[in-house]
Design an enzyme around this catalytic site. Sequence first.
Site, PDB file in Angstrom:
ATOM      1  N   LEU A 281      43.128  20.957 -18.949  1.00 41.60           N
ATOM      2  CA  LEU A 281      43.267  20.628 -17.528  1.00 41.60           C
ATOM      3  C   LEU A 281      41.905  20.523 -16.862  1.00 41.60           C
ATOM      4  O   LEU A 281      41.665  19.613 -16.050  1.00 41.60           O
ATOM      5  CB  LEU A 281      44.112  21.683 -16.816  1.00 41.60           C
ATOM      6  CG  LEU A 281      44.308  21.425 -15.320  1.00 41.60           C
ATOM      7  CD1 LEU A 281      45.145  20.173 -15.083  1.00 41.60           C
ATOM      8  CD2 LEU A 281      44.971  22.629 -14.636  1.00 41.60           C
ATOM      9  N   LYS A 282      40.999  21.441 -17.190  1.00 42.47           N
ATOM     10  CA  LYS A 282      39.664  21.388 -16.595  1.00 42.47           C
ATOM     11  C   LYS A 282      38.953  20.093 -16.972  1.00 42.47           C
ATOM     12  O   LYS A 282      38.304  19.460 -16.132  1.00 42.47           O
ATOM     13  CB  LYS A 282      38.839  22.600 -17.058  1.00 42.47           C
ATOM     14  CG  LYS A 282      37.415  22.632 -16.484  1.00 42.47           C
ATOM     15  CD  LYS A 282      37.423  22.596 -14.965  1.00 42.47           C
ATOM     16  CE  LYS A 282      36.098  22.969 -14.336  1.00 42.47           C
ATOM     17  NZ  LYS A 282      34.964  22.171 -14.714  1.00 42.47           N
ATOM     18  N   ILE A 283      39.087  19.681 -18.211  1.00 40.08           N
ATOM     19  CA  ILE A 283      38.447  18.440 -18.638  1.00 40.08           C
ATOM     20  C   ILE A 283      39.075  17.244 -17.936  1.00 40.08           C
ATOM     21  O   ILE A 283      38.382  16.314 -17.506  1.00 40.08           O
ATOM     22  CB  ILE A 283      38.512  18.316 -20.173  1.00 40.08           C
ATOM     23  CG1 ILE A 283      37.530  19.332 -20.793  1.00 40.08           C
ATOM     24  CG2 ILE A 283      38.190  16.900 -20.640  1.00 40.08           C
ATOM     25  CD1 ILE A 283      37.678  19.514 -22.273  1.00 40.08           C
TER      26      ILE A 283
END
Length: 311
Positions: free
Chosen positions: A175-177
């Site tokens: 999700l962060k990426i």
Amino acid sequence: MSQIGFYGLGSMGTGMALNLQKHLQDTKQPNLRYSNRTLSKGDCLKAARGIEEPDYISLVKSCDIIFTMISNDKVLNELVESALSTGSISGKIFVDTSTVHPNTVARASEKLTKAGASFVASPVFGASAVAAAGKLIFAMAGPKDTTEKLKPLVLNVMGRSIIDLGEEVSKSSMLKIAGNVMVIGLMELISEVQVFAEKVGLGTATMEGMIADMFGPVAESYSKRLTTGAYAPPHGTAPGFAVSLAIKDAKHAISIANDHDMRLNVSEAALSHMLNARAYAGESLDSSSMYGTVRHESGLPFWTENSRQSS
């Protein structure tokens, strides 16, 4: 009471650790123990009554919950091996808040869990100013009982919200990426729009006003990183988010997309522009320094009157 530790005092980690120490003091818990590769970066924590540990191994031995905010996958791998070398780590909780590849956090979790510890992957959204204000967004994944235990140390302390990704740690990194694809792409787009506005005579102030009115304060804040010169801060001033870290994040995103038979064309353009900016002006640039490259490619100087003027 649990003893809390923090390792990694860069531009993000320092603000996070200071907020955590304030919370521990306010709630009459043991003072934060901390360490860093360069210990002098913790002087502000020491002034806030944090307790210095000489290295990461000492920190692990003295703490029950250890937060890390580090620069890349290699460092996380090294820290995991260091933790495993300390002897028994059964019952300890390791929380990594960095942006690393999903495969890296999966391997870290496997190794630490096998040794009886718990691992939570919780990369954060927000730049250093957001970290200092305690308003980060945490994307958290790990054992349910562990993440519940961590929430009081995060909400209204280091972060304004937590996105719960369940127990599969790789999902938080993914999700962060994915979020970084949005951020990097938006910076690329705003860089092009602002250079376009300057070239055709509209001016950056007019364009920034439109961006604020049409797309809101987040897009406006990205534009201000360009127009205030923060994309190339003065020498000796830390960037909001270092270009080398953004390059690492973009490479992770592009690699994962390629593994899933797709292209991230905007991210590829942004990566190329960041690499060229770093080659032209050195490491001490912000992730928004693609703006300098777009300017240079369009016949304008890399620098503006608000940025520094040299590499």
